[in-house]
Design an enzyme around this catalytic site. Structure first.
Site, PDB file in Angstrom:
ATOM      1  N   LYS A 203     -91.235  -7.930  45.228  1.00  0.00           N
ATOM      2  CA  LYS A 203     -92.167  -7.503  44.168  1.00  0.00           C
ATOM      3  C   LYS A 203     -93.231  -8.578  43.902  1.00  0.00           C
ATOM      4  O   LYS A 203     -93.134  -9.700  44.376  1.00  0.00           O
ATOM      5  CB  LYS A 203     -91.398  -7.203  42.886  1.00  0.00           C
ATOM      6  CG  LYS A 203     -90.264  -6.208  43.072  1.00  0.00           C
ATOM      7  CD  LYS A 203     -90.706  -4.753  43.021  1.00  0.00           C
ATOM      8  CE  LYS A 203     -89.695  -3.874  43.682  1.00  0.00           C
ATOM      9  NZ  LYS A 203     -89.344  -2.652  43.034  1.00  0.00           N
TER      10      LYS A 203
HETATM   11  C1  LIG Z   1     -88.196  -1.816  42.973  1.00  0.00           C
HETATM   12  C2  LIG Z   1     -88.239  -0.531  42.281  1.00  0.00           C
HETATM   13  C3  LIG Z   1     -87.327  -0.196  41.264  1.00  0.00           C
HETATM   14  C4  LIG Z   1     -86.220  -1.110  40.775  1.00  0.00           C
HETATM   15  O1  LIG Z   1     -85.515  -1.711  41.745  1.00  0.00           O
HETATM   16  P1  LIG Z   1     -84.351  -2.776  41.467  1.00  0.00           P
HETATM   17  O2  LIG Z   1     -83.925  -3.111  42.847  1.00  0.00           O
HETATM   18  O3  LIG Z   1     -83.309  -2.097  40.662  1.00  0.00           O
HETATM   19  O4  LIG Z   1     -84.925  -3.942  40.723  1.00  0.00           O
HETATM   20  C5  LIG Z   1     -87.480   1.008  40.615  1.00  0.00           C
HETATM   21  N1  LIG Z   1     -88.467   1.868  40.933  1.00  0.00           N
HETATM   22  C6  LIG Z   1     -89.367   1.589  41.898  1.00  0.00           C
HETATM   23  C7  LIG Z   1     -90.459   2.568  42.169  1.00  0.00           C
HETATM   24  C8  LIG Z   1     -89.268   0.395  42.620  1.00  0.00           C
HETATM   25  O5  LIG Z   1     -90.152   0.127  43.595  1.00  0.00           O
END
Ligand SMILES: *Cc1c(COP(=O)(O)O)cnc(C)c1O
Length: 366
Positions: free
Chosen positions: A178
């Site tokens: 991210k």
């Molecule tokens: C990364 C992501 C999440 C959350 O992911 P985690 O691995 O739980 O932190 C939720 N929704 C979207 C669209 C994502 O790209």
């Protein structure tokens, strides 16, 4: 050397911050948690923020705070990471999908409005690939909103409000690919102090906010984020502007290098005052191309890529549990079948972008 899909930016500052927490002996429920929350909220211009153990955990708690319960319906996008729909199922509510806008790839407000019934208790729009969803249109529906902003740190709405700054519970994710990472982690932003209080309690086993150890007045979870993770997050926040600018620059190089390939669609450009917070660089292959073959040919040329994202309603669990089937959301299905994520990270060099782009051009034009 294979070019990876993603790579975090981490340096001696993160190392020092983690060491400091390690040496302090207070690894959890310490001072870094509220400090990270305060700084994050200030950056987005929102009243409150709650750190949680993942984006998924944040979505789950935000949905509970919105009052979603057994038997309710929540309208959401089928073109997302599966977590945004899974959290609805956690509460035994029904994920009701509606089709996406072919330009932004976000939930289409008109399709969402048409999917609302008298059982709908919330709308869960996703700012997919960092492009701001049309929140003003969803706000006009008059239902509680939970925003999946996990891919959209740094994005800005047309009215100048940062994504996550409108006051609805909005959830960010800090997995290693991210815009900002704490390894694993997440943050919920919100305008309402009562929502923060509830989420802070539910992330910590439902413990009373006065920290009375014995009183648990509601059901809770362990969705806490450690001080180690928050210390990394604080440093990453200081780096954020630079990392976002670097991502935007890499996207610009891709646009130039991939221009003019017949039938290839690039991520949509910003419209008006809307700003994407760059997360991934996902292209849609020309119709009729064998996507797996393209991905394999890219791998042979030292380039990693992957199908991204698959349509959620066509996953086995969703077909079997809710009866979804092919043909229900044609825009999503078309986009999901053609999408390929290319390597994309802040420190990517122009030479690497050109290597990826030359490889894709050669594969597609052969
Ligand atoms: C990364 C992501 C999440 C959350 O992911 P985690 O691995 O739980 O932190 C939720 N929704 C979207 C669209 C994502 O790209």
């Amino acid at each position: 050397m294979t070019i990876p899909l993603a790579q975090p930016v981490l340096g001696p500052e993160e190392e020092a911050a983690v060491l400091e927490v390690l040496r302090s002996g207070q690894l959890s429920l310490g001072p870094r948690v509220p400090e990270f929350e305060r700084r994050f909220a200030r950056r987005l211009g929102v009243a409150h923020a709650s750190a949680v153990s993942s984006g998924t955990a944040g979505l789950h708690l935000a949905l509970r705070a919105a009052g979603v319960r057994d038997g309710d319906e929540v309208v959401t996008s089928p073109f997302s990471f599966v977590a945004s729909a899974n959290v609805i199922a956690y509460e035994r509510a029904r994920p009701v999908f509606a089709d996406i806008d072919p330009r932004t790839l976000n939930l289409d407000p008109e399709a969402a409005a048409a999917a609302v019934t008298d059982r709908t208790t919330a709308i869960l729009p996703v700012h997919i690939f960092g492009y701001p969803a049309d929140l003003p249109a969803f706000e006009r529906l008059g239902l509680p909103i939970v925003e999946d902003a996990c891919e959209a740190l740094g994005a800005v709405h047309a009215d100048g409000i940062p994504v996550g700054g409108r006051g609805h519970p909005a959830v960010f994710g800090f997995y290693a690919n991210k815009q900002l990472t704490t390894g694993e982690g997440g943050m919920v932003t919100m305008g309402d102090a009562a929502v923060k209080e509830r989420i802070d309690s539910e992330r910590n086993q439902g413990r009373a906010p006065n920290m009375d150890w014995l009183d648990h007045d509601r059901l809770g979870f362990n969705y806490r984020l450690s001080d180690l993770a928050c210390a990394i997050g604080i440093v990453q926040l200081d780096r954020l502007d630079g990392m976002l600018a670097d991502r935007a620059r890499v996207a610009g190089w891709y646009r130039e290098a991939l221009a003019g390939i017949e039938g290839l669609e690039l991520p949509c450009e910003d419209r008006g005052q809307e700003r994407r917070g760059w997360f991934v660089f996902v292209v849609q292959l020309p119709r009729g191309r064998d996507r797996d073959g393209v991905i394999e040919a890219l791998r042979a040329r030292g380039v990693q890529s992957k199908p991204y994202l698959p349509a959620i309603h066509l996953m086995s669990y969703y077909r079997e549990t809710y009866g979804y089937r092919e043909g229900q959301f044609p825009v999503c299905e078309d986009v999901a079948a053609r999408s390929v994520a290319l390597p994309f990270f802040p420190r990517m060099t122009q030479a690497q972008v050109e290597q990826v782009s030359d490889a894709l051009r050669a594969v597609l034009e052969s």
